[in-house]
Design a protein around this motif. Sequence first.
Motif, short mmCIF file in Angstrom:
data_model
loop_
_atom_site.label_atom_id
_atom_site.label_comp_id
_atom_site.label_asym_id
_atom_site.label_seq_id
_atom_site.Cartn_x
_atom_site.Cartn_y
_atom_site.Cartn_z
N ARG A 161 18.96 78.80 -56.58
CA ARG A 161 17.91 79.21 -55.65
C ARG A 161 18.47 80.18 -54.61
N VAL A 162 19.77 80.06 -54.38
CA VAL A 162 20.46 80.94 -53.43
C VAL A 162 21.78 81.36 -54.06
N LYS A 163 22.15 82.65 -53.91
CA LYS A 163 23.42 83.14 -54.43
C LYS A 163 24.29 83.64 -53.29
N GLN A 166 23.68 86.61 -50.57
CA GLN A 166 22.23 86.82 -50.41
C GLN A 166 21.81 86.53 -48.97
N ASN A 167 20.90 87.37 -48.45
CA ASN A 167 20.32 87.10 -47.14
C ASN A 167 19.30 85.97 -47.26
N VAL A 168 19.39 84.99 -46.38
CA VAL A 168 18.50 83.84 -46.44
C VAL A 168 17.93 83.55 -45.06
N THR A 169 16.81 82.85 -45.06
CA THR A 169 16.19 82.38 -43.81
C THR A 169 16.65 80.96 -43.54
N VAL A 170 17.21 80.76 -42.35
CA VAL A 170 17.66 79.43 -41.95
C VAL A 170 16.62 78.86 -40.99
N ALA A 185 24.26 83.83 -47.22
CA ALA A 185 24.79 82.68 -47.95
C ALA A 185 26.24 82.93 -48.36
N LEU A 186 27.07 81.91 -48.26
CA LEU A 186 28.48 82.02 -48.62
C LEU A 186 28.80 81.38 -49.97
N ASN A 187 27.83 80.70 -50.58
CA ASN A 187 28.07 80.10 -51.91
C ASN A 187 26.75 80.00 -52.67
N VAL A 197 26.11 79.10 -44.58
CA VAL A 197 25.49 80.38 -44.20
C VAL A 197 26.20 80.94 -42.97
N ARG A 198 26.56 82.24 -43.04
CA ARG A 198 27.12 82.92 -41.87
C ARG A 198 25.97 83.59 -41.12
#
Length: 219
Positions: A161-163, A166-170, A185-187, A197-198
């Motif tokens: 679902r996340v790579k 990738q930019n993600v919403t936290v 995402a870092l993993n 997530v950084r």
Amino acid sequence: MRGYPILLASLLVMIALPSSAADLSAQLNQFFKARDPQHAAGINVLVRTPKTQWPECDAPRFSLPGNSRLWGNMSVAANCDQNRRYIQVQVQVSGQYLVAKRQLVRGTSVKQNDFRMQSGRLDTLPARTLFNSDSVADAVVLRDIQPGQPVSLSMLRQPWRVKAGQNVTVIASGEGFDASSEGKALNNATRAQWVRVRMANGQIVSGRVSDDGNVLITL
């Protein structure tokens, strides 16, 4: 006529032994069926311990260590008051399990119709074999699976679902508030797995991946 009492006593002993055997077997079957009601209809317990080592009371109390497997060869503690004996049994289970319809190649995505249910002995199958197709839709094959081969959980993984990168919403939530921000995402992670997530300010946070790919943090 004087031989009749001896003959009668011999017959009674012959009748009593199978009855005792049947009672212990029935009691063990009942114990294991109560322990695994989902597969109770297919359970059959074979007693491996010689009759001379069986418990002496009519209704022994059975117990197992907390980490015991559900099926296969195991040792059951049979308690008669202060006397404890260990009975070796084989718990056989028949039921349905998942197999591949065709060859499934490593790295490919699969659908439910790539599999079928097959009947057989469940206790002889590899660990973590799947007993339904509920979790296989859109899964990714981790190693080649041959036609008719039982499918285990270790052969498949859910799609990412996340790579990583990738930019993600936290989305952070707590008592009386919700806040969201962007990060990277870092993993890799599947649905419900943890991802690091950084954030834009350099801080690293961890949260679970939601169905829609957002990262959820509870404060």
